[in-house]
Design an enzyme around this catalytic site. Structure first.
Site, PDB file in Angstrom:
ATOM      1  N   PRO A   1     -11.124  -0.301  -1.119  1.00  0.00           N
ATOM      2  CG  PRO A   1     -12.376  -1.768  -2.429  1.00  0.00           C
ATOM      3  CD  PRO A   1     -11.054  -1.074  -2.371  1.00  0.00           C
TER       4      PRO A   1
ATOM      5  CG  ASP B   1      -8.099  -4.321  -1.609  1.00  0.00           C
ATOM      6  OD1 ASP B   1      -9.257  -4.216  -2.050  1.00  0.00           O
ATOM      7  OD2 ASP B   1      -7.083  -3.917  -2.210  1.00  0.00           O
ATOM      8  CG  HIS B   2     -15.084  -6.010   0.142  1.00  0.00           C
ATOM      9  ND1 HIS B   2     -15.132  -7.356  -0.129  1.00  0.00           N
ATOM     10  CD2 HIS B   2     -16.282  -5.701   0.697  1.00  0.00           C
ATOM     11  CE1 HIS B   2     -16.307  -7.833   0.223  1.00  0.00           C
ATOM     12  NE2 HIS B   2     -17.023  -6.857   0.728  1.00  0.00           N
ATOM     13  NE  ARG B   3      -8.926  -2.775  -4.703  1.00  0.00           N
ATOM     14  CZ  ARG B   3      -7.827  -2.081  -4.987  1.00  0.00           C
ATOM     15  NH1 ARG B   3      -7.761  -1.396  -6.108  1.00  0.00           N
ATOM     16  NH2 ARG B   3      -6.802  -2.057  -4.165  1.00  0.00           N
TER      17      ARG B   3
END
Ligand code: CAO
Length: 451
Positions: A249, A423-425
């Site tokens: 994401p 990486d939004h995680r």
């Protein structure tokens, strides 16, 4: 007097059973020292193996599809008078290939995709009792993998798992039904085109991508067309980019850095070091290292289970390099321990190596964070794609002089646009904004950068 010698596979970075994808010589050919004899493709690189000496090819001992390790016999060559032998006298025909002595030159890497996996496993290069490739029994996947299980190397299985593909569904196209990377990608393409869900296991339970089939258009109906195959690098990096884009994401944080003072310093440094090309990129590498130290979450990777973060204590920076065959990302190691001038030298070296197709697998691995600079070309912002398993990448666009309000008036300042994809995680928006703003501060204050 002419002398029959053996050309063998030199040290290929510890890789074993590497497929031969091209044989560039035939009996009777005259080869020069360092001329490419064969091309190997490991999971990380395509390597050309050079002739250790000049001479005339007597016999070629390998063919496309064979899988070789260090020491495998490539060809016998009648060495020209005075040629320096780089191989020992021939090994007995009935034994497995003997390890080669120090090669005259390490294999030349022709193209370097981002690693994905793909090492395949076949019986040894010279089966016991017969070193002749013609006499070698054909590989049968069933002998290695009895029953109905399709044969694929662990790397290919991992690759299939990453894409959510059930390996059982893939038909192997290689010798004896062995599944190779191309079979997996072909399977995915076909499944997507037919609108089917190609996935199983974790990906299936997550619903898969369930995308519409790729549009099928007869372009020739609308006007003249020409077909141009993608290069190997484009194909391999394309698969990586597609996976990274689909699985990570992404968010891109944009920031401006005022590099007016830095640019003045860079020009001065350039005048003092006329033989060296010192571009803004070396300063960006320094600023990134400082930011990674302050925000260790950016110097990290998610492990395979995506349940834990691996924090790295080293600072190896990948640099996206545009080559005529596509994008490659060589890595400059230990950037925290190198000065601006060292980095400028190394940047020049890796860019040249990349464009000359001479990067080796080691040049491409171990990166912590990547920089993609389009600053020499143009643009005001873009969204770079995170280079998995890294968690962030910095995109750099072209610096431009802009009017900036200094409290009293508009003053001309040189503004460098930064685009940080993450990486939004792993990284949340606030942290990314802090990282980008810290980067801008570093680049805006040359004293901090040099500290
Ligand atoms: N703003 C303005 N000028 C810039 C700049 C910036 N941000 N960055 C570089 N420049 C200038 C340099 O100073 C140099 O100027 P001179 O010719 O006057 O010396 C010129 O632009 C060309 O620089 P360069 O591109 O040769 O060198 P670099 O160190 O900036 O970059 C490299 C090296 C290898 C990263 C670059 O050549 C390259 O390949 N960039 C493309 C990367 C890419 O394709 N990314 C996209 C990935 S997504 O598909």
């Amino acid at each position: 007097m002419a002398d029959l010698k053996e050309a063998r596979v030199p040290d290929i970075g510890g890789n074993a059973d590497v497929p031969v994808i091209e044989v560039l010589i035939k009996p009777g050919d005259r080869v020069e020292k360092d001329q490419s004899l064969i091309t190997l493709e490991s999971d990380k690189a395509t390597m050309e193996v050079p002739a250790p000496f000049a001479g005339v090819v007597k016999e070629v001992k390998l063919k496309v599809g064979d899988e070789v390790s260090e020491g495998a016999l490539i060809a016998t060559i009648e060495a020209a008078d005075g040629a320096v032998a780089a191989a020992p006298s021939p090994a007995p025909a009935a034994t497995a290939p003997a390890p080669a002595p120090a090669p005259a030159k390490v294999p030349e890497v022709k193209e370097e995709p981002i690693p994905l996996g793909g090492r395949s496993v076949l019986p040894g290069n010279a089966p016991e009792g017969d070193a002749s490739p013609q006499a070698r029994p054909p590989f049968d996947a069933k002998l290695v993998m009895p029953g109905d299980a399709p044969y694929a190397s662990p790397a290919i299985r991992a690759f299939a798992r990453e894409l959510g593909v059930d390996i059982q569904q893939v038909k192997g196209s290689s010798r004896g039904g062995r599944i190779v990377r191309e079979d997996v990608t072909a399977y995915v393409k076909h499944a997507l085109a037919s609108g089917a869900r190609p996935v199983s296991g974790a990906a299936a339970s997550a619903g898969g991508l369930n995308l519409l089939p790729w549009p099928k258009v007869d372009f020739a109906k609308f006007g003249e067309i020409e077909e141009k195959p993608l290069s190997r690098i484009q194909k391999i990096s394309g698969a990586n980019l597609a996976r990274n884009w689909a699985m990570i994401p992404h968010v891109t944080q944009h920031e401006d850095a005022d590099i007016t003072e830095l640019e003045a310093f860079r020009k001065k440094l350039g005048e003092e070091n006329k033989d060296l090309k010192i571009t803004p990129l070396v300063f960006q590498i320094k600023a990134v290292v400082a930011a990674l130290k302050k925000f260790p979450q950016f110097n990290a990777s998610l492990d395979e289970s995506t349940e834990k973060l691996i924090l790295k204590k080293y600072f190896h920076i990948g640099i996206a390099v545009d080559t005529p065959d596509g994008l490659v990302v060589p890595v400059i190691r230990d950037c925290d321990k190198k000065g601006l001038l060292d980095l400028a030298v190394e940047l020049g070296e890796i860019s040249k190596k990349a464009r000359d197709k001479k990067l080796g697998p080691n040049d491409m691995s171990g990166g912590c964070f990547s920089i993609s600079s389009l600053g020499g070309i143009g643009g005001t912002a873009f969204t770079p794609i995170v280079n998995a398993p890294e968690v962030a990448i910095l995109g750099v666009s072209k610096a431009q002089t802009k009017p900036v309000w200094n409290g009293k008036e508009f003053a001309p300042r040189l503004i460098l646009p930064l685009s940080l994809s993450y990486d939004h995680r792993v990284i949340d928006g606030a942290l990314a904004a802090r990282f980008a703003s810290f980067l801008a501060t570093q680049l805006g204050d040359i004293r901090r950068l040099l500290l």
